[in-house]
Design an enzyme around this catalytic site. Sequence first.
Site, PDB file in Angstrom:
ATOM      1  N   MET B  65       3.211  -8.156  -1.950  1.00  0.00           N
ATOM      2  CA  MET B  65       4.035  -8.495  -0.784  1.00  0.00           C
ATOM      3  C   MET B  65       5.011  -7.368  -0.462  1.00  0.00           C
ATOM      4  SD  MET B  65       4.803 -12.425  -0.603  1.00  0.00           S
ATOM      5  CE  MET B  65       3.623 -13.630  -1.119  1.00  0.00           C
ATOM      6  N   SER B 102      -1.541 -12.904  -8.574  1.00  0.00           N
ATOM      7  CA  SER B 102      -0.495 -13.891  -8.367  1.00  0.00           C
ATOM      8  C   SER B 102      -0.367 -14.064  -6.875  1.00  0.00           C
ATOM      9  CB  SER B 102       0.822 -13.405  -8.943  1.00  0.00           C
ATOM     10  OG  SER B 102       1.379 -12.440  -8.086  1.00  0.00           O
ATOM     11  N   CYS B 103       0.382 -15.091  -6.446  1.00  0.00           N
ATOM     12  CA  CYS B 103       0.489 -15.263  -5.004  1.00  0.00           C
ATOM     13  C   CYS B 103       1.514 -14.283  -4.462  1.00  0.00           C
ATOM     14  CB  CYS B 103       0.860 -16.692  -4.653  1.00  0.00           C
ATOM     15  SG  CYS B 103       2.592 -17.013  -4.836  1.00  0.00           S
ATOM     16  N   ILE B 104       2.052 -13.434  -5.336  1.00  0.00           N
ATOM     17  CA  ILE B 104       3.112 -12.513  -4.935  1.00  0.00           C
ATOM     18  C   ILE B 104       2.749 -11.090  -5.160  1.00  0.00           C
ATOM     19  CG2 ILE B 104       5.454 -11.828  -5.437  1.00  0.00           C
ATOM     20  CD1 ILE B 104       5.589 -14.858  -6.455  1.00  0.00           C
TER      21      ILE B 104
END
Lengths: 411, 104
Positions: B65, B102-104
């Site tokens: 991100m 990871s979602c990050i």
Amino acid sequence: MKKIVILGAGTAGTMMANHLSRKINHKSWQIIIIDEHQTHYYQPGFLFIPFGTYSKKNVIKKKSKFIPKKVEYISEKIELIEPKKNSIKLQKGNSIEYNVLIVATGCKIVPDEIEGLADENIWHKDAFDFYTIEGALALQKKFENFKGGKLVVHIAEMPIKCPVAPLEFAFLADSFFTKKGIRNDIELTYVTPLSGAFTKQNCSTVLGYLLNEKGIKLVPDFNIEKVDSNAKRIISYDEKEIDFDCLVTIPTNMGDDLIENSDMGDELNFIPTEKHTLQSKNNENIFVIGDATDLPSSKAGSVAHFQAEVLTHNVMNFIRNKPLKPDFDGHANCFIESGFGKAFLIDFNYDVEPVEGKFPFPIIGPMSLLKESRLNHFGKLAFRHIYWNVLLRGLPMPGIPTQMKTWGKKL
Amino acid sequence: MAVKMYSGKEIEVNDEGYFLEPDKWSGEIATEIATEIGIVLTEEHIKVIDFLRNDFKSKGSLPTMRRIKKVGGIQTKDLYRLFPEGPLKKACKIAGLAKPASCI
Ligand SMILES: Cc1cc2nc3c(=O)[nH]c(=O)nc-3n(C[C@H](O)[C@H](O)[C@H](O)COP(=O)(O)OP(=O)(O)OC[C@H]3O[C@@H](n4cnc5c(N)ncnc54)[C@H](O)[C@@H]3O)c2cc1C
């Protein structure tokens, strides 16, 4: 005289100075190493300081003690790297030209990256790091008088150096407060941006199980946006909130500003590096080692040790106009403290996940991989002596090969 | 591993529906996957998806991100607004890329 210039005299730079000094022809080559600090910190020791196991004097020595006599050591801040001119600039304005450059400037925490974290009313008062000597010592004081409440162990974003350290911290805190007799008064929470306890799936399962067993609550997928320093609360981008009385955080880890100012890094100031040879992707006479690279291998001293052997070979090949060897396989080898005098040992590389087995010798061990044992804990403590006396001096670690061995492991 | 049909093409996906063959992806397919996970694509979504695909192509790894913000110029808050609950996972799925760690 031709010059090899090493930037940074931390773990990796010091090892390279020792390796190359033994290999190079000193009549035609000069080796120079530069670092702004005079003190070498044994960073793995920072983990033990908050719990009073180590004090400051256990983790510091003079850098110059570990630099070989034939290597010139300059104690000054490096301002800029100018790859097009094959030159670097120091703080006082003088420049040094190089034939080969080795960048080993590591990485550091940057609390300012998270809104509110570095606020004066909270930083090193209720919110701490243990990745710096200052943070670890401040936390030791805090823990001396800590009577109970919400203790939150938190990782801001990946990658961080020594990715197992925050988990070890949580395990050690559980053990520390249990022995103090106040564990029941403490709500211990582990907050991570990852989807599980650790980056490697295999470990994540075992370590996640252990967190549960120790009564440590796991909050995964937490992407921090800011800290509310008045309310003592961390808040994520998707508006999850976690209150704390004491926050122990690993802030964003970034390469030095030097890398950004020299326009050589990615968005975290890590330098794009060829993953098997350690040559920088943009300049053929620049090599990168340790935490300063953008490689997917773990940022750890043991990894830097394996890299140093490969890089020494490749720098020697480079100056002799021979092809580089793609020998670095991402090998990492870490002890994980699990509290109550026990530890795990994990061993993995770019392709092979940590597995159960014995290390370094098959079957007989002696140290169990991915299984908790007393002996691993002693191994972790012995690592300090190995670090100062073997690792930094660029000597081989007894019984541990540079490339990962798969025998003795349950694959 | 499984095979799924998107715009009349057979595509290999993993157990969670992430593409194993990113080259077979197309804008049409993206719309279909988005509908499947309850997202209506807008220009803003497409900007994110294009960035993900181009960055993956040039770097060989999925961006974080932070990288999407710094290099792609897309604010993290916006990612959460466009792809609620696990933005990177959802965006990667629609972009026909692998599942991020990871979602990050
Ligand atoms: C809490 C903690 C626990 C850890 N535990 C372990 C462990 O158990 N096992 C393990 O293997 N590893 C562990 N590590 C990781 C290990 O310490 C690092 O990976 C290792 O030190 C990296 O070496 P390096 O040479 O790349 O960076 P460093 O050792 O950090 O050295 C970088 C050097 O560059 C210098 N420098 C940077 N920029 C400039 C500049 N502009 N001008 C001049 N000098 C500059 C710095 O002063 C520094 O001396 C741990 C780290 C921490 C923080």
